[in-house]
Design an enzyme around this catalytic site. Structure first.
Site, PDB file in Angstrom:
ATOM      1  N   ASP A 151       0.910  -1.138   0.000  1.00 45.08           N
ATOM      2  CA  ASP A 151       0.000   0.000   0.000  1.00 45.08           C
ATOM      3  C   ASP A 151       0.949   1.187   0.000  1.00 45.08           C
ATOM      4  OD1 ASP A 151      -1.400   2.303   1.029  1.00 45.08           O
ATOM      5  OD2 ASP A 151      -3.053   0.949   1.453  1.00 45.08           O
ATOM      6  N   HIS A 152       1.072   1.857  -1.139  1.00 47.12           N
ATOM      7  CA  HIS A 152       2.193   2.810  -1.244  1.00 47.12           C
ATOM      8  C   HIS A 152       2.073   3.973  -0.258  1.00 47.12           C
ATOM      9  CE1 HIS A 152      -0.318   5.227  -4.031  1.00 47.12           C
ATOM     10  NE2 HIS A 152       0.497   6.230  -3.758  1.00 47.12           N
ATOM     11  N   HIS A 192      -5.775   2.969   1.216  1.00 43.44           N
ATOM     12  CA  HIS A 192      -4.901   4.054   1.682  1.00 43.44           C
ATOM     13  C   HIS A 192      -5.485   4.823   2.867  1.00 43.44           C
ATOM     14  CE1 HIS A 192      -2.837   3.109  -1.915  1.00 43.44           C
ATOM     15  NE2 HIS A 192      -3.525   3.856  -2.736  1.00 43.44           N
TER      16      HIS A 192
END
Ligand SMILES: NC(=O)C1=CN([C@@H]2O[C@H](COP(=O)(O)OP(=O)(O)OC[C@H]3O[C@@H](n4cnc5c(N)ncnc54)[C@H](OP(=O)(O)O)[C@@H]3O)[C@@H](O)[C@H]2O)C=CC1
Ligand SMILES: O=C1O[C@H](COP(=O)(O)O)[C@@H](O)[C@H](O)[C@H]1O
Length: 507
Positions: A179-180, A242
């Site tokens: 999950d950047h 996010h």
């Protein structure tokens, strides 16, 4: 760091070009890659090793945060890259891949530690994991890891099915779900800021915090991703992953020197304590929006349903705002307002913590009241600011807000993918999405998906270049709050650029 073979599925794709190669290169330059490493790029198209390396080099010149490229360093870096044709569903391609990897490991005298990075569409995850398993690629005498990109499922059931299938080939501690947002440096600092600063620790609960606002506003619209985005919307694209990860990272209560196990466990506790929504209650807690035509930064932009390949009757959400509550000792009674949308007025991902009880004004009116605010700016600029109250000697000693700002210099900030790939190479899953929290996130979001599906929640249109539908403001107004900084986004003050610390007052 241990020798590693980095096996990249989707080596000819967009993510590899824009994020993965630049991240590997920056880690290499910073001497954060293993002494012995080899990268095997995979895709269906035919490419020689030389052509592949030339593509990688081009992507570095275009996308790496480093401008100067030392030719010797570049040559050394590229020498680790090989390319192999592989169609994910052709079993013989995995046998050939295994031979190539074994040859390389033997040539370089490397321990067979293999990191399989799936930078391909999610429809391929299960096939690839099964083929890695069946071909024996994952059973060499070293470690194996699987790195996968989002989306991790489309709803609760599909996420469970996917996880069950991946688990046949990889154990939970071998799976690294990217999950950047968890790789963004400010997000990674939230834990240490809270743990190592008694000032923050002392204030980190419902006795002092009035509400928390988590925003991820984007200027971009759907771009060329109609096929994907029109099936997911803001709720699946940003909120389920996010935004809920930001909520977890902000609210977990960790012991000092916590391990990745502690983080996994405490995030699960947060998700377990999140008050569930019933499908019938979604309407009063969630605002669903879609952008119409408007102006952004002086330029006209099309409405969502006029974007290429979006059906004119699409009811897809490009904006979501929601009110959430965590029912635990620390957070009971504190509303968390979360919103994210495309085609908003500005690009800003931030967390605003509004503290209780503004200082009583001995002079001036109620209009002067300014609560203390702590702001974590996550991107595009990284910073922390604190809004305090002071008196203005030029205006009869009236109260006025004062801001203490810290902004990180841009060239000091590593890319999210650098942090995440570095951690995956080390086997540290602290900043990855663990299955427990992924499942609980889908579970929390599922009533919203159902309510949208059954049209129980109105779709509010908003003009592009604004802060979303008015109903999103009403969500806070009913509790006596408003979104902070909508008209005055917190920005890196030009005057303090290049400095590490700054102190200024609002005029
Ligand atoms: N791009 C981005 O910014 C982001 C992407 N993601 C996720 O990352 C993943 C990759 O996305 P992206 O790079 O944009 O996708 P692209 O469509 O640009 O690339 C897809 C890659 O998959 C390969 N591929 C497709 N079909 C096959 C097949 N049958 N066998 C073997 N390889 C195949 C393609 O290679 P070839 O054509 O040579 O076969 C190509 O390298 C997706 O899961 C996406 O959701 C997540 C966040 C951001
Ligand atoms: O995962 C995604 O994130 C981007 C926003 O990322 P950011 O780092 O620029 O904030 C979003 O545009 C995209 O739709 C989504 O898939």
């Amino acid at each position: 760091m241990e020798a590693t073979t980095f096996v990249l599925f989707g080596a000819t794709g967009d993510l590899a070009k824009r994020k993965i190669y630049p991240a590997l290169y920056n880690l290499f330059v910073d001497q954060k890659m293993p002494q012995s490493f080899s990268v095997i790029g995979l895709g269906r198209r035919e490419l020689s090793d030389e052509a592949f390396r030339a593509n990688v080099e081009r992507s570095l010149r275009e996308f790496s945060r480093r401008e100067a490229h030392d030719p010797v360093v570049m040559k050394n870096f590229l020498s680790a890259f090989r390319y192999n044709v592989l169609d994910v569903s052709r079993k013989e391609d995995y046998r050939k891949l295994r031979q190539l990897i074994e040859q390389q490991e033997e040539k370089l005298r490397m321990v067979p530690n293999r990191l399989f990075y799936l930078s391909v569409g999610p429809e391929f995850f299960e096939t690839i994991a099964a083929n890695i398993h069946e071909s024996g690629l994952g059973s060499a005498n070293g470690w194996k890891r699987l790195v996968i990109e989002k989306p991790f499922g489309h709803d609760l059931q599909s996420a469970r099915d996917l996880n069950a299938n991946l688990s046949k080939a990889f154990t939970e501690d071998e799976i690294f779900r990217i999950d950047h947002y968890l790789g963004k440096p400010m997000v990674q600092k939230l834990e240490v800021l809270q743990q190592s600063n008694p000032v923050l620790q002392a204030l980190w609960d419902n006795r002092h915090i009035a509400n928390v606002q988590i925003t991820a506003n984007e200027i971009v619209g759907v771009e060329e991703r109609a096929g994907y985005y029109d099936h997911v919307g803001a709720v699946r694209d940003m909120f389920q992953n996010h935004m809920l990860q930001l909520l977890m990272m902000l609210t977990i209560q960790l012991p000092n020197n916590s391990t990745s196990e502690d983080v996994r466990f405490k995030k699960k506790l947060v998700m377990d304590s999140l008050e569930p929504l019933q499908k019938e209650d979604v309407r009063s807690h969630v605002v669903r929006g879609q952008y119409e035509a408007g102006m952004i930064q002086g330029k006209p932009v099309a409405g969502y349903t006029s974007e290429p390949n979006i059906p004119a009757a699409s009811q897809n959400d490009t904006f979501i705002a929601a009110k959430l509550q965590i029912d635990d000792y620390f957070w009971r009674g504190v509303p968390f307002y979360i919103r994210t949308g495309k085609r908003m007025k500005d690009k800003s991902t931030r967390i605003v913590i509004e503290f209780k009880e503004p200082i009583m004004q001995s002079k001036g009116t109620d209009d002067n009241k300014t609560p203390n605010l702590l702001v974590f700016e996550i991107s595009p600029n990284e910073g922390i600011s604190l809004q305090l109250n002071t008196r203005d000697p030029l205006h009869k000693g009236e109260f006025k807000p004062m801001h203490i700002d810290f902004h990180e210099r841009e060239d000091n900030v590593p890319e999210a993918y650098e942090n995440l790939i570095f951690d995956a190479l080390h086997g540290d899953s602290t900043f990855f999405a663990h299955w427990d929290e992924v499942e609980l996130s889908w579970q929390w979001v599922q009533p919203i998906l159902d309510a949208y599906e059954e049209n129980l929640v109105p779709l509010h249109l908003y003009e592009a270049g604004t802060y979303g539908p008015a109903e999103s403001d009403a969500l806070l107004a009913q509790d006596g709050y408003h979104w902070w900084f909508d008209d005055k986004p917190v920005q890196n003050n030009e005057a303090i650029k290049g400095e590490q610390y700054a102190y200024h007052t609002n005029n």
